[in-house]
Design a protein around this motif. Sequence first.
Motif, PDB file in Angstrom:
ATOM      1  N   LEU A  49       5.732  11.606   5.692  1.00 20.43           N
ATOM      2  CA  LEU A  49       6.136  11.273   4.323  1.00 20.43           C
ATOM      3  C   LEU A  49       5.033  10.607   3.514  1.00 20.43           C
ATOM      4  CD1 LEU A  49       9.692   9.761   4.952  1.00 20.43           C
ATOM      5  CD2 LEU A  49       9.051  12.140   4.603  1.00 20.43           C
ATOM      6  N   PHE A  50       4.104   9.962   4.193  1.00 18.60           N
ATOM      7  CA  PHE A  50       3.184   9.097   3.448  1.00 18.60           C
ATOM      8  C   PHE A  50       1.917   8.890   4.255  1.00 18.60           C
ATOM      9  CE2 PHE A  50       1.866   4.940   1.646  1.00 18.60           C
ATOM     10  CZ  PHE A  50       1.989   5.214   0.288  1.00 18.60           C
ATOM     11  N   ASP A  51       0.767   8.871   3.563  1.00 21.23           N
ATOM     12  CA  ASP A  51      -0.540   8.633   4.209  1.00 21.23           C
ATOM     13  C   ASP A  51      -1.076   7.322   3.662  1.00 21.23           C
ATOM     14  OD1 ASP A  51      -3.257   8.490   4.845  1.00 21.23           O
ATOM     15  OD2 ASP A  51      -3.419  10.680   4.933  1.00 21.23           O
ATOM     16  N   LEU A  52      -0.931   6.263   4.456  1.00 22.49           N
ATOM     17  CA  LEU A  52      -1.261   4.933   3.951  1.00 22.49           C
ATOM     18  C   LEU A  52      -2.757   4.786   3.684  1.00 22.49           C
ATOM     19  CD1 LEU A  52      -0.465   2.071   3.191  1.00 22.49           C
ATOM     20  CD2 LEU A  52      -0.544   1.444   5.609  1.00 22.49           C
ATOM     21  N   ASP A  53      -3.592   5.346   4.581  1.00 19.97           N
ATOM     22  CA  ASP A  53      -5.033   5.232   4.391  1.00 19.97           C
ATOM     23  C   ASP A  53      -5.427   5.821   3.037  1.00 19.97           C
ATOM     24  OD1 ASP A  53      -5.219   4.071   6.861  1.00 19.97           O
ATOM     25  OD2 ASP A  53      -5.666   5.951   7.896  1.00 19.97           O
ATOM     26  N   LYS A  54      -4.911   6.986   2.772  1.00 26.37           N
ATOM     27  CA  LYS A  54      -5.239   7.653   1.530  1.00 26.37           C
ATOM     28  C   LYS A  54      -4.724   6.853   0.324  1.00 26.37           C
ATOM     29  CE  LYS A  54      -5.020  12.214   1.987  1.00 26.37           C
ATOM     30  NZ  LYS A  54      -4.416  13.570   1.939  1.00 26.37           N
ATOM     31  N   ALA A  55      -3.484   6.358   0.463  1.00 27.12           N
ATOM     32  CA  ALA A  55      -2.872   5.646  -0.661  1.00 27.12           C
ATOM     33  C   ALA A  55      -3.631   4.375  -1.003  1.00 27.12           C
ATOM     34  CB  ALA A  55      -1.413   5.310  -0.337  1.00 27.12           C
ATOM     35  N   ALA A  56      -4.218   3.750   0.025  1.00 28.34           N
ATOM     36  CA  ALA A  56      -4.954   2.512  -0.228  1.00 28.34           C
ATOM     37  C   ALA A  56      -6.223   2.783  -1.021  1.00 28.34           C
ATOM     38  CB  ALA A  56      -5.294   1.829   1.105  1.00 28.34           C
ATOM     39  N   GLU A  57      -6.736   3.989  -0.881  1.00 27.56           N
ATOM     40  CA  GLU A  57      -8.031   4.287  -1.479  1.00 27.56           C
ATOM     41  C   GLU A  57      -7.944   5.131  -2.746  1.00 27.56           C
ATOM     42  OE1 GLU A  57     -11.213   5.134   0.954  1.00 27.56           O
ATOM     43  OE2 GLU A  57     -10.789   3.208   1.947  1.00 27.56           O
ATOM     44  N   SER A  58      -6.910   5.948  -2.825  1.00 27.56           N
ATOM     45  CA  SER A  58      -6.938   6.959  -3.884  1.00 27.56           C
ATOM     46  C   SER A  58      -5.811   6.776  -4.885  1.00 27.56           C
ATOM     47  CB  SER A  58      -6.815   8.350  -3.221  1.00 27.56           C
ATOM     48  OG  SER A  58      -6.358   9.296  -4.153  1.00 27.56           O
ATOM     49  N   GLN A  59      -6.191   6.526  -6.115  1.00 27.24           N
ATOM     50  CA  GLN A  59      -5.192   6.430  -7.169  1.00 27.24           C
ATOM     51  C   GLN A  59      -4.586   7.805  -7.429  1.00 27.24           C
ATOM     52  OE1 GLN A  59      -4.137   3.530  -8.468  1.00 27.24           O
ATOM     53  NE2 GLN A  59      -2.532   4.779  -9.421  1.00 27.24           N
ATOM     54  N   THR A  60      -5.404   8.822  -7.236  1.00 27.11           N
ATOM     55  CA  THR A  60      -4.909  10.185  -7.445  1.00 27.11           C
ATOM     56  C   THR A  60      -3.757  10.485  -6.494  1.00 27.11           C
ATOM     57  OG1 THR A  60      -7.152  10.834  -7.991  1.00 27.11           O
ATOM     58  CG2 THR A  60      -5.567  12.621  -7.510  1.00 27.11           C
ATOM     59  N   TYR A  61      -3.961  10.155  -5.246  1.00 28.77           N
ATOM     60  CA  TYR A  61      -2.891  10.387  -4.264  1.00 28.77           C
ATOM     61  C   TYR A  61      -1.638   9.617  -4.662  1.00 28.77           C
ATOM     62  CZ  TYR A  61      -0.295  10.257   0.125  1.00 28.77           C
ATOM     63  OH  TYR A  61       0.685  10.355   1.071  1.00 28.77           O
ATOM     64  N   CYS A  62      -1.827   8.364  -5.062  1.00 28.77           N
ATOM     65  CA  CYS A  62      -0.663   7.557  -5.443  1.00 28.77           C
ATOM     66  C   CYS A  62       0.056   8.157  -6.636  1.00 28.77           C
ATOM     67  CB  CYS A  62      -1.094   6.119  -5.726  1.00 28.77           C
ATOM     68  SG  CYS A  62      -1.499   5.221  -4.210  1.00 28.77           S
ATOM     69  N   ASP A  63      -0.735   8.670  -7.578  1.00 25.33           N
ATOM     70  CA  ASP A  63      -0.096   9.290  -8.735  1.00 25.33           C
ATOM     71  C   ASP A  63       0.683  10.535  -8.311  1.00 25.33           C
ATOM     72  OD1 ASP A  63      -1.151   7.286 -10.264  1.00 25.33           O
ATOM     73  OD2 ASP A  63      -2.811   8.487 -11.057  1.00 25.33           O
ATOM     74  N   GLU A  64       0.123  11.247  -7.350  1.00 24.57           N
ATOM     75  CA  GLU A  64       0.844  12.417  -6.847  1.00 24.57           C
ATOM     76  C   GLU A  64       2.169  12.022  -6.212  1.00 24.57           C
ATOM     77  OE1 GLU A  64      -3.103  15.045  -5.618  1.00 24.57           O
ATOM     78  OE2 GLU A  64      -1.682  14.397  -4.087  1.00 24.57           O
TER      79      GLU A  64
END
Lengths: 327, 327, 327, 327, 327, 327
Positions: A49-64
């Motif tokens: 459901l969620f990739d924490l490493d990516k979310a911590a680094e990428s605003q793009t991922y969070c926006d997605e």
Amino acid sequence: MAGLIKGPALFLAQFAGDDAPFNTLENITKWAAGLGYKGVQIPTFDPRLFDLDKAAESQTYCDEIIGICADAGVVITELSTHLQGQLVAVNPAYDQAFDAFAPKSVHGNPKARQEWAVDQMLKAAKASQRLGLNVSVSFTGSLIFPFLYPWPQRPEGLVEEAFKELGRRWTPILNAYEDAGCDIAYEIHPGEDVFDGHTFEMFVDAVGGHNRAMINYDPSHFVLQQLDYLAFIDIYHDRISAYHVKDAEFNPTGRQGVYSGYAGWTDRAGRFRSLGDGQVDFKGIFSKLAQYGYDSWAVLEWECCLKSPEQGAAEGAPFIQSHIIET
Amino acid sequence: MAGLIKGPALFLAQFAGDDAPFNTLENITKWAAGLGYKGVQIPTFDPRLFDLDKAAESQTYCDEIIGICADAGVVITELSTHLQGQLVAVNPAYDQAFDAFAPKSVHGNPKARQEWAVDQMLKAAKASQRLGLNVSVSFTGSLIFPFLYPWPQRPEGLVEEAFKELGRRWTPILNAYEDAGCDIAYEIHPGEDVFDGHTFEMFVDAVGGHNRAMINYDPSHFVLQQLDYLAFIDIYHDRISAYHVKDAEFNPTGRQGVYSGYAGWTDRAGRFRSLGDGQVDFKGIFSKLAQYGYDSWAVLEWECCLKSPEQGAAEGAPFIQSHIIET
Amino acid sequence: MAGLIKGPALFLAQFAGDDAPFNTLENITKWAAGLGYKGVQIPTFDPRLFDLDKAAESQTYCDEIIGICADAGVVITELSTHLQGQLVAVNPAYDQAFDAFAPKSVHGNPKARQEWAVDQMLKAAKASQRLGLNVSVSFTGSLIFPFLYPWPQRPEGLVEEAFKELGRRWTPILNAYEDAGCDIAYEIHPGEDVFDGHTFEMFVDAVGGHNRAMINYDPSHFVLQQLDYLAFIDIYHDRISAYHVKDAEFNPTGRQGVYSGYAGWTDRAGRFRSLGDGQVDFKGIFSKLAQYGYDSWAVLEWECCLKSPEQGAAEGAPFIQSHIIET
Amino acid sequence: MAGLIKGPALFLAQFAGDDAPFNTLENITKWAAGLGYKGVQIPTFDPRLFDLDKAAESQTYCDEIIGICADAGVVITELSTHLQGQLVAVNPAYDQAFDAFAPKSVHGNPKARQEWAVDQMLKAAKASQRLGLNVSVSFTGSLIFPFLYPWPQRPEGLVEEAFKELGRRWTPILNAYEDAGCDIAYEIHPGEDVFDGHTFEMFVDAVGGHNRAMINYDPSHFVLQQLDYLAFIDIYHDRISAYHVKDAEFNPTGRQGVYSGYAGWTDRAGRFRSLGDGQVDFKGIFSKLAQYGYDSWAVLEWECCLKSPEQGAAEGAPFIQSHIIET
Amino acid sequence: MAGLIKGPALFLAQFAGDDAPFNTLENITKWAAGLGYKGVQIPTFDPRLFDLDKAAESQTYCDEIIGICADAGVVITELSTHLQGQLVAVNPAYDQAFDAFAPKSVHGNPKARQEWAVDQMLKAAKASQRLGLNVSVSFTGSLIFPFLYPWPQRPEGLVEEAFKELGRRWTPILNAYEDAGCDIAYEIHPGEDVFDGHTFEMFVDAVGGHNRAMINYDPSHFVLQQLDYLAFIDIYHDRISAYHVKDAEFNPTGRQGVYSGYAGWTDRAGRFRSLGDGQVDFKGIFSKLAQYGYDSWAVLEWECCLKSPEQGAAEGAPFIQSHIIET
Amino acid sequence: MAGLIKGPALFLAQFAGDDAPFNTLENITKWAAGLGYKGVQIPTFDPRLFDLDKAAESQTYCDEIIGICADAGVVITELSTHLQGQLVAVNPAYDQAFDAFAPKSVHGNPKARQEWAVDQMLKAAKASQRLGLNVSVSFTGSLIFPFLYPWPQRPEGLVEEAFKELGRRWTPILNAYEDAGCDIAYEIHPGEDVFDGHTFEMFVDAVGGHNRAMINYDPSHFVLQQLDYLAFIDIYHDRISAYHVKDAEFNPTGRQGVYSGYAGWTDRAGRFRSLGDGQVDFKGIFSKLAQYGYDSWAVLEWECCLKSPEQGAAEGAPFIQSHIIET
């Protein structure tokens, strides 16, 4: 005309799975929205459901992520770091059992596991910030839970030292959450060192009264230890910033009381139930939360020893909806 | 015209001390008799009162002990081996704390400590036989008590294997008690693996339904876990052959429930009280024991977080006396 | 300075026996006085203690009886005609079982048995008058008790006709008691047609509101049918002129409720107990009786499924004494 | 995704009447289906709905019955032989009242009535078999119900002999049901000799532990005797194969307790109510039945002293539906 | 070995009278001592027992008073100024009724009456100092009690202004008590403006948190308003320096609740009772006071609507004695 | 098929306002009807909704009012004269506070205010008659409410004289209602002299048992004084001719009981709640009203310290509907 308490929302951890619609955030949020949920609490430890490493680094991922939820018709209520928070402090008695929550690379290595857990917590702070969330939910972990009962007599200073150490470990993490503008709402839970109001007070003292050390209020854990969960709100409402709507029952017999004989969930005197099937006075809880101006989410956490998860989830949304008080 | 239940008697463990009249068996039995007690339960682990090694070997010593009691006007009800029984099975989490119950020579050496404990148990069987006693009281010890709560999820087979191991350890001891014509009445107690009816059933299964595996019924430990201690008698009366008359209360608040926040005894929601000061329905217990024909002793065990031991002991004898039902 | 409620007194029926001190009025009154009783209720159906035929006719005999009691240090509180009152009205289903209360000459002959019973009741009126008593205690008997539960549907008019017939039988008897200046205080009791407040009201209606139709208040029978025995006093206090102090308990289980499975007394959910051992709120009863100015006797009726009669009688006198309120 | 407990279903006995839609099986099943019922329990003693003689002999007739139900959209859950089962054993006190359940030809002739009843029971076994049903519901009848209360003292051996006789009468009938592959689920009910758990155990013993002697669980009759109906399930769940969902309340006063003064239903302390209007904890019952794997029907039996039958039936279906737990 | 709580003591106000032994301090203290009391609380407003004017001025008189008590075998526990404290603040609605507590010279003159009352309070401070007492007991009086219920809506600021005025009146008095080294322990009581915990907090705020503004804990007034009197001790124990041991009961009906229909004491749902006859959990109170280290007196205040004062006083001393916990 | 109890209806007083749809009878009745209400109770003291002077005189106006309601789809249930009834009797302590309910012309003039109030009451009788209504709702007012608690001791005869005066004031008004064929159903309410069953009985006596002196049953006021509101119906059902469906809760703490510390509504131990959110057993109330044949309206009165009025009104209609029992 809208209520201050937001909901209904759904904690996704117990529902995530390998089969649709439980296998991706896209699918599961649509399913949840279809049942009437307006928010989802996301487990950061479930890569489906969620990739924490990516979310911590990428605003793009969070926006997605935000976009996926928006498309489904829900918002994110909080990130959950229950498993990582648990690993910030582990009594050796549980080392083996708790390794399962960590990557294999740190199994059998408590120090490395702890470092991994702290890093996870810090990443979740970042991710929460990127997602625009000001509350997250977690566990404190436990250093001395085997000494829950005062037999054998606890070594002198054991409790005091344990809470000091918890303070040392959690203070820097809480500082990072302060920087991120986000609470850690700890779920008060047996197995953690913070399992009731009294231990929560000791914890808050240990972290210097940190204003980000908050409570994820879950009455089910209080029913199972027969704590007065309504009076709890009267005392601690200023520290409650998250709410797990979860039901439970306690039916002692001549064979079992609270400790329930090392039995599994179905066979215990105290056990979790689906909303409305247990003994929690939700009318009282929602009244008190309304009275004290609680304005965050009411999130269904579902674990039931009898009912199917699908029925539990389907009944949960209207149950919560009908309890929300518009003030 | 005499009741079937014998009493009042007094468990000496919490009273023994270095000052008269608590410093010798002679003194303490006279003191107890003066308060109205007709029997005493002797802790075999307190050298001020009793020498277990000698008692196991010497009939003369045992006759002297009997004589001292007779002179004071009391009889021996049971020998207690609570501490030694505890050490028959110890979870590593408690190794350090429990070493205090064993001689220094085995500290830090769990295997040696266990062997010492088993030897003690066997000696107590002999001593009971020499003293003409057919019941003794003890603890089962604990192998997995840190896994009391099902979080973290218990390793597969943990509970089953633990009880098998308890069975392996206790069966030969119980056989020795069978040879000595004496029960081991286990006190059901948190901290032990046998802490409620359900775990007692598992233990009895593990020792092959051994007819010497009996219960030392103590309602105070059931109040503190909110087990139905009256229904307990309905179910297990055939296995009850000793009875600790001990009071307790449970007053949950918004801060504390059963687990009571790592607090000390005075500050816990659940705590022990002197007879009549707590919540135990002794009228109900004595009625049920009378109904089922319990014909052994009613022994005061006194631990109270508020009242002085002297007042507790003085009030205990008439309290028990007034509850005995002549049938 | 004396309380309005008189006591303690003892109903002798359950104690009378063939062995001293229970075999003669002289002996048993001395025994009762020795326990602290100030009055005795005399069963007129027990020839070891009392000769009703003689008492009805002979003032000399009555004066002797009074003298025997006075010598022992007690007074007579009431004469009991429970068994004879029972036989004034008997449903055929119980004909055989109730014959045991009547002389052999009328066994198997319900009509003769009834005539005998009525004659006994009339004699007891006379005897009460000679003894200077203004209250007696009895039963109403029963015509339709097998139709207690409304299955099968009761035949049309059954209840109405039964109470009319009770009225026809009891009115002349009550008139005789009016002439003798004496109440009949009916014990409200399952097995009788008058078993609760509602049936007592029907009975009073059936005897035209007769002012001698009074109540022998016995809370034990109300506990066993879960009637509110304190509210009963609020409603019926004007009709209460006797009081059986008797304890009881009701402990329903998954196997038994009020009806208690055709079991014997020890094994029933509802059963009689010695004073203080059951669930009756005697503090509440004595308070209400004091409030309403009840000024007659408090008479121990003892039937206990567990305790010995000697212990029951010995504890009963101080128990009652301690509950009497001086106003 | 379906629950193990089947329902909602409706017992038709209290609804059958001379006017449409209550006058034929065709009409009444359509009406029931329209309210949401999925099954019907058919009274075999109501000729407006069912011809037992024909059903016992004719597969064609049984297929027609099944077809009528199928057309309406319901299935048959069980055949009811309550009235015939009642007549297998009748205490003489009720002879007249119970004749109404039998054909005129056997009125006043208890022996012939009993033979008729047994024949009916056997026919219902056949009919159940033809209809593909493996459970039926009935009553045990009563031989000694007037001796419910232990006053007068029961004649020696009365209870034992009564249950032996019940065993003699019912064993051959139960054997016929075994041949038909069908249970008799006895409704435990005051007025029958089997009115609680204790008497059911005696009955099972009397029929040699017959595996077709089962229970039709109806909590309303337990509320009215204050039996613990939840604990009942814990004890007897293996013998429960039918379930009457019926509500009741018990509101004792100072005038009435369980026995309720020979009053009619509306004026009794204990009385039946429509689902949800009484005191039965249906949430608890459905939870326990789900836990123990009960997989037969939940059948509304409706008798209410206040509410109209139409409202009762209309509310009953969604009430039951909302309580069913999918596991 | 002595308990921290001192007692039993007796408040003399309700016993003082014109006949011996109730007519002089000498007589009444001997009578009290004879019943087992160790202390007496003296009403300063009863000239038969005490002359407040003299005591404020004369050390000799005070020494005589002490001597009289010592001769009888009791000590003085506190001076009571209930009536004078009441008159420090009086709502006009009660002017006429409260004049009875003041000397005739100030009747009809509220201002003069208030001045007289303040003077009395100051004299009692002096007298307490001379008698070596560090606690006295009193009332706050009332300015707005007619506005107890929020109908009609209270004028804006009414409550706030009333408590400000109470503060203005009491602060100088409390200062005088500070000078005298003596507390004013206010009895929390309906009719006073300080009638529960909430109003006591407002009062303490109004007197600037004055350290002499203490509580005379009397559970009877809390039973009658259904306040949780045990939790009260948990909250306010630091402010409790006196204790009236007084029993009460509350038995609401369909006719009456707390307000009790303008009825007199005997006919009220809430009413005072003698010790042990009411509903107060004294075991719980004494336990909590022991736990929090309360070390002042336990003083019987007796008012009972049923029992005679003599019986009440005689039973009160052993009742209190048996509840004292030696720690 | 219709129930005897009529409803749901809505009391408009708490909803009337200056903004649509709450500003005119036309708007507010449409809004109410849209929520499912079938009746409205009209406050005669709110000129935005109703002109009492006109209604008393003009049949045309009354017909228009009826028409407005009919157009909206509701009927008028009762006229309310709560505020005017209040002013028929006012204790001087409340003179200022209650002036707000009267026109300015009579402010500061209690005599004129009372005359105005009586005139209003008489007009409401006329208006009720013109509107075809046979019940109205009101208050009795209060002469001695400050003497609610028996401290200070009430002046001799105070209560008796107050009720006599109430009788003198209300009897002519009640006679006018008799002429108009209309009840005055008094709401039993703290602040009025008629605040419980006992005071209502005194009032009925004072008005000579007037057959128009009826009760507006409102359980919320009984919860707040802990009166048994179900038993109330058993006693007074013959006098109940109106019913306010209003919920309340009472949650005492260590700080507050019934009197609730002069606090505002949200902060009181006893407070009003929206239907279903409080503690009132409405199932029990509707059952009792159905049992006793109550056939008038069930009218929501809404005051809630937490929930918005819109949510309260919207939930109220289906809540009442679901509780109505069709008999």
